[in-house]
Design a protein around this motif. Structure first.
Motif, PDB file in Angstrom:
ATOM      1  N   GLY A  57       1.855   6.048  -2.638  1.00  0.00           N
ATOM      2  CA  GLY A  57       0.438   6.341  -2.774  1.00  0.00           C
ATOM      3  C   GLY A  57      -0.168   7.005  -1.567  1.00  0.00           C
ATOM      4  N   MET A  58       0.649   7.294  -0.567  1.00  0.00           N
ATOM      5  CA  MET A  58       0.165   7.916   0.661  1.00  0.00           C
ATOM      6  C   MET A  58       1.101   9.049   1.062  1.00  0.00           C
ATOM      7  SD  MET A  58      -1.003   4.398   2.601  1.00  0.00           S
ATOM      8  CE  MET A  58       0.133   3.356   1.662  1.00  0.00           C
ATOM      9  N   GLY A  59       0.564  10.016   1.804  1.00  0.00           N
ATOM     10  CA  GLY A  59       1.376  11.148   2.193  1.00  0.00           C
ATOM     11  C   GLY A  59       1.929  11.853   0.967  1.00  0.00           C
ATOM     12  N   ARG A  60       3.234  12.111   0.990  1.00  0.00           N
ATOM     13  CA  ARG A  60       3.877  12.841  -0.110  1.00  0.00           C
ATOM     14  C   ARG A  60       4.746  11.936  -0.974  1.00  0.00           C
ATOM     15  NH1 ARG A  60       6.544  17.827   2.908  1.00  0.00           N
ATOM     16  NH2 ARG A  60       7.454  18.130   0.830  1.00  0.00           N
ATOM     17  N   THR A  61       4.516  10.620  -0.894  1.00  0.00           N
ATOM     18  CA  THR A  61       5.204   9.688  -1.785  1.00  0.00           C
ATOM     19  C   THR A  61       4.232   9.246  -2.872  1.00  0.00           C
ATOM     20  OG1 THR A  61       6.678   8.874  -0.044  1.00  0.00           O
ATOM     21  CG2 THR A  61       6.387   7.467  -1.977  1.00  0.00           C
ATOM     22  N   ALA A  62       4.585   9.546  -4.104  1.00  0.00           N
ATOM     23  CA  ALA A  62       3.720   9.187  -5.231  1.00  0.00           C
ATOM     24  C   ALA A  62       3.822   7.697  -5.536  1.00  0.00           C
ATOM     25  CB  ALA A  62       4.123   9.995  -6.467  1.00  0.00           C
ATOM     26  N   ALA A  63       2.831   7.203  -6.266  1.00  0.00           N
ATOM     27  CA  ALA A  63       2.820   5.807  -6.726  1.00  0.00           C
ATOM     28  C   ALA A  63       2.577   5.820  -8.227  1.00  0.00           C
ATOM     29  CB  ALA A  63       1.747   4.997  -6.007  1.00  0.00           C
ATOM     30  N   PRO A  64       3.635   5.856  -9.025  1.00  0.00           N
ATOM     31  CA  PRO A  64       3.463   5.917 -10.483  1.00  0.00           C
ATOM     32  C   PRO A  64       2.801   4.650 -11.015  1.00  0.00           C
ATOM     33  CG  PRO A  64       5.758   5.509  -9.904  1.00  0.00           C
ATOM     34  CD  PRO A  64       5.053   5.825  -8.630  1.00  0.00           C
ATOM     35  N   ASP A  65       2.347   4.735 -12.264  1.00  0.00           N
ATOM     36  CA  ASP A  65       1.640   3.603 -12.875  1.00  0.00           C
ATOM     37  C   ASP A  65       2.507   2.355 -12.956  1.00  0.00           C
ATOM     38  OD1 ASP A  65      -0.587   5.145 -13.170  1.00  0.00           O
ATOM     39  OD2 ASP A  65      -0.245   5.626 -15.279  1.00  0.00           O
ATOM     40  N   THR A  66       3.822   2.526 -12.949  1.00  0.00           N
ATOM     41  CA  THR A  66       4.721   1.371 -13.007  1.00  0.00           C
ATOM     42  C   THR A  66       4.689   0.554 -11.721  1.00  0.00           C
ATOM     43  OG1 THR A  66       6.519   2.828 -12.298  1.00  0.00           O
ATOM     44  CG2 THR A  66       6.295   2.430 -14.665  1.00  0.00           C
ATOM     45  N   LEU A  67       4.132   1.120 -10.664  1.00  0.00           N
ATOM     46  CA  LEU A  67       4.012   0.419  -9.389  1.00  0.00           C
ATOM     47  C   LEU A  67       2.673  -0.309  -9.401  1.00  0.00           C
ATOM     48  CD1 LEU A  67       5.271   1.864  -6.068  1.00  0.00           C
ATOM     49  CD2 LEU A  67       3.187   0.528  -6.115  1.00  0.00           C
ATOM     50  N   ASP A 173      -3.744   8.454  -2.630  1.00  0.00           N
ATOM     51  CA  ASP A 173      -4.021   8.203  -4.036  1.00  0.00           C
ATOM     52  C   ASP A 173      -4.876   6.934  -4.105  1.00  0.00           C
ATOM     53  OD1 ASP A 173      -4.012   7.484  -6.720  1.00  0.00           O
ATOM     54  OD2 ASP A 173      -1.929   8.077  -7.051  1.00  0.00           O
ATOM     55  N   GLU A 174      -6.188   7.115  -4.114  1.00  0.00           N
ATOM     56  CA  GLU A 174      -7.100   5.980  -4.033  1.00  0.00           C
ATOM     57  C   GLU A 174      -6.938   5.043  -5.236  1.00  0.00           C
ATOM     58  OE1 GLU A 174      -8.714   5.218  -1.504  1.00  0.00           O
ATOM     59  OE2 GLU A 174      -9.037   7.049  -0.336  1.00  0.00           O
ATOM     60  N   ALA A 175      -6.730   5.602  -6.414  1.00  0.00           N
ATOM     61  CA  ALA A 175      -6.562   4.767  -7.600  1.00  0.00           C
ATOM     62  C   ALA A 175      -5.315   3.905  -7.480  1.00  0.00           C
ATOM     63  CB  ALA A 175      -6.495   5.635  -8.853  1.00  0.00           C
ATOM     64  N   ALA A 176      -4.237   4.485  -6.948  1.00  0.00           N
ATOM     65  CA  ALA A 176      -3.001   3.718  -6.788  1.00  0.00           C
ATOM     66  C   ALA A 176      -3.180   2.605  -5.762  1.00  0.00           C
ATOM     67  CB  ALA A 176      -1.863   4.648  -6.367  1.00  0.00           C
ATOM     68  N   LEU A 177      -3.847   2.902  -4.646  1.00  0.00           N
ATOM     69  CA  LEU A 177      -4.043   1.868  -3.631  1.00  0.00           C
ATOM     70  C   LEU A 177      -4.949   0.762  -4.143  1.00  0.00           C
ATOM     71  CD1 LEU A 177      -4.231   3.632  -0.159  1.00  0.00           C
ATOM     72  CD2 LEU A 177      -2.270   2.956  -1.527  1.00  0.00           C
ATOM     73  N   GLU A 178      -5.926   1.120  -4.962  1.00  0.00           N
ATOM     74  CA  GLU A 178      -6.779   0.085  -5.555  1.00  0.00           C
ATOM     75  C   GLU A 178      -5.963  -0.792  -6.504  1.00  0.00           C
ATOM     76  OE1 GLU A 178     -10.887  -0.326  -8.220  1.00  0.00           O
ATOM     77  OE2 GLU A 178     -10.277   1.618  -7.414  1.00  0.00           O
ATOM     78  N   ARG A 179      -5.092  -0.164  -7.281  1.00  0.00           N
ATOM     79  CA  ARG A 179      -4.235  -0.915  -8.208  1.00  0.00           C
ATOM     80  C   ARG A 179      -3.306  -1.856  -7.448  1.00  0.00           C
ATOM     81  NH1 ARG A 179      -1.976   3.282 -10.360  1.00  0.00           N
ATOM     82  NH2 ARG A 179       0.061   3.143  -9.335  1.00  0.00           N
ATOM     83  N   ILE A 180      -2.683  -1.349  -6.403  1.00  0.00           N
ATOM     84  CA  ILE A 180      -1.787  -2.176  -5.594  1.00  0.00           C
ATOM     85  C   ILE A 180      -2.576  -3.278  -4.903  1.00  0.00           C
ATOM     86  CG2 ILE A 180      -0.253  -2.149  -3.582  1.00  0.00           C
ATOM     87  CD1 ILE A 180       0.412   0.797  -4.408  1.00  0.00           C
ATOM     88  N   GLY A 181      -3.778  -2.929  -4.438  1.00  0.00           N
ATOM     89  CA  GLY A 181      -4.599  -3.889  -3.711  1.00  0.00           C
ATOM     90  C   GLY A 181      -5.008  -5.091  -4.536  1.00  0.00           C
ATOM     91  N   GLU A 182      -5.046  -4.938  -5.849  1.00  0.00           N
ATOM     92  CA  GLU A 182      -5.380  -6.069  -6.711  1.00  0.00           C
ATOM     93  C   GLU A 182      -4.287  -7.134  -6.682  1.00  0.00           C
ATOM     94  OE1 GLU A 182      -6.111  -4.362 -10.501  1.00  0.00           O
ATOM     95  OE2 GLU A 182      -8.075  -3.531  -9.939  1.00  0.00           O
ATOM     96  N   ARG A 183      -3.077  -6.725  -6.306  1.00  0.00           N
ATOM     97  CA  ARG A 183      -1.952  -7.662  -6.193  1.00  0.00           C
ATOM     98  C   ARG A 183      -1.267  -7.434  -4.838  1.00  0.00           C
ATOM     99  NH1 ARG A 183      -2.105  -5.457 -11.210  1.00  0.00           N
ATOM    100  NH2 ARG A 183      -2.226  -6.867 -13.008  1.00  0.00           N
ATOM    101  N   TRP A 184      -2.082  -7.483  -3.787  1.00  0.00           N
ATOM    102  CA  TRP A 184      -1.560  -7.092  -2.472  1.00  0.00           C
ATOM    103  C   TRP A 184      -0.681  -8.161  -1.834  1.00  0.00           C
ATOM    104  CZ3 TRP A 184      -2.029  -9.471   2.217  1.00  0.00           C
ATOM    105  CH2 TRP A 184      -2.957 -10.506   2.317  1.00  0.00           C
ATOM    106  N   ALA A 185      -0.837  -9.432  -2.242  1.00  0.00           N
ATOM    107  CA  ALA A 185      -0.039 -10.503  -1.649  1.00  0.00           C
ATOM    108  C   ALA A 185       1.319 -10.570  -2.316  1.00  0.00           C
ATOM    109  CB  ALA A 185      -0.760 -11.844  -1.799  1.00  0.00           C
ATOM    110  N   LEU A 186       2.370 -10.609  -1.511  1.00  0.00           N
ATOM    111  CA  LEU A 186       3.716 -10.719  -2.048  1.00  0.00           C
ATOM    112  C   LEU A 186       3.893 -12.058  -2.745  1.00  0.00           C
ATOM    113  CD1 LEU A 186       5.562  -9.243   1.045  1.00  0.00           C
ATOM    114  CD2 LEU A 186       5.416  -8.168  -1.205  1.00  0.00           C
ATOM    115  N   THR A 187       4.696 -12.064  -3.807  1.00  0.00           N
ATOM    116  CA  THR A 187       4.964 -13.297  -4.520  1.00  0.00           C
ATOM    117  C   THR A 187       5.605 -14.304  -3.583  1.00  0.00           C
ATOM    118  OG1 THR A 187       5.293 -12.076  -6.566  1.00  0.00           O
ATOM    119  CG2 THR A 187       6.213 -14.291  -6.467  1.00  0.00           C
ATOM    120  N   PRO A 188       5.127 -15.544  -3.560  1.00  0.00           N
ATOM    121  CA  PRO A 188       5.706 -16.530  -2.649  1.00  0.00           C
ATOM    122  C   PRO A 188       7.148 -16.865  -3.018  1.00  0.00           C
ATOM    123  CG  PRO A 188       4.164 -17.563  -4.164  1.00  0.00           C
ATOM    124  CD  PRO A 188       4.010 -16.093  -4.336  1.00  0.00           C
TER     125      PRO A 188
END
Length: 265
Positions: A57-67, A173-188
């Motif tokens: 989601g940053m630079g030249r690495t995409a963040a597809p919807d599956t992420l 990719d602001e939309a991707a970072l927002e999507r990731i941010g909703e689950r930003w904590a790694l699974t314990p």
């Protein structure tokens, strides 16, 4: 260059030959910031191949919807590291959110990670974060983002911001970072007593560097990392904020030089 991070291509740049050093940047930037800050650190250290990826989601690495969250980012980075290092033991460096992922990578790949460096690390349970204030400068230089990031607000720091930090904003990719941010904590981990976002211990050579004036993640939670890393050196640096790699390059170079010696033992 690009290499597969699992099924997802990860863009990166690399310099030198020898033992791999994977360096992860924080949120909202790309590899150019870590490259600018850490290449001078590794200058003169022979036998290191420095690898700077763009996180999803940053630079030249995409963040597809599956992420969908931090777990998916971690899986991508683990696959990337496995492929780019070809199974050779490697060093791992992270700044900010990159340090959060680096901790988890070291825990999951303890046998492969020869050393871990965490700079201004994002840590679950961030606490006692100080209010932002400039220690050098009038507070009128640059734009709002620069002034909220740097505590050393000089023309030199503004130049670094404009060259290595600001250009990445257009590629986020602001939309991707927002999507990731909703689950930003790694699974314990599944072990009893592990809190959400907890990262398991890593027993290899470690250095933790925090800015006393870091108004993004603070320094108090970073101090607690000593309990998870039994062979860690800790430095809390005065007159440094979240932009510590820019603001205190000489001190960072000295701390990482000592860490490199320990990692080679």
């Amino acid at each position: 260059m690009e290499i597969s991070g699992g099924r997802m291509p990860v863009h990166y740049v690399a310099h030198g030959t020898g033992r791999p050093v994977v360096v992860l940047h924080g949120a909202g930037v790309d590899h150019r910031e870590t490259e600018a800050c850490f290449e001078p650190v590794f200058e003169g250290a022979a036998g290191l191949r420095r690898i700077y990826p763009d996180l999803p989601g940053m630079g030249r690495t995409a963040a597809p919807d599956t992420l969908r969250g931090a777990d998916d980012v971690l899986d991508t980075l683990l696959a990337f590291a496995d492929e780019v290092t070809n199974g050779v033991p490697f060093l791992l460096v992270g700044h900010s959110a990159g340090a959060y992922y680096a901790q988890a990578m070291a825990a999951r790949r303890a046998a492969q990670v020869a050393g871990l460096a965490l700079v201004c690390p994002l840590v679950p349970g961030v606490r006692d974060v100080p209010e932002h204030r400039a220690v050098v400068g009038s507070g009128e230089l640059g734009d709002d983002v620069f002034r909220s990031y740097f505590v050393i607000q000089t023309p030199e720091m503004l130049d670094r911001y404009e060259r290595y930090v600001a250009p990445a904003a257009a590629l986020v990719d602001e939309a991707a970072l927002e999507r990731i941010g909703e689950r930003w904590a790694l699974t314990p981990d599944h072990a009893p007593g592990h809190a959400p976002g907890h990262v398991s211990a890593y027993a290899g050579p470690t250095v933790v560097v925090a800015g006393r004036l870091d108004s993004t993640v603070g320094y108090a939670a970073a101090v607690g990392l000593l309990d998870q890393h039994p062979h860690a050196t800790l430095a809390v640096v005065d007159d440094a904020g979240h932009a510590l790699p820019h603001e205190q390059p000489d001190l960072l170079r000295a701390l990482l030089a000592e860490w490199l010696v320990r990692a080679e033992r």
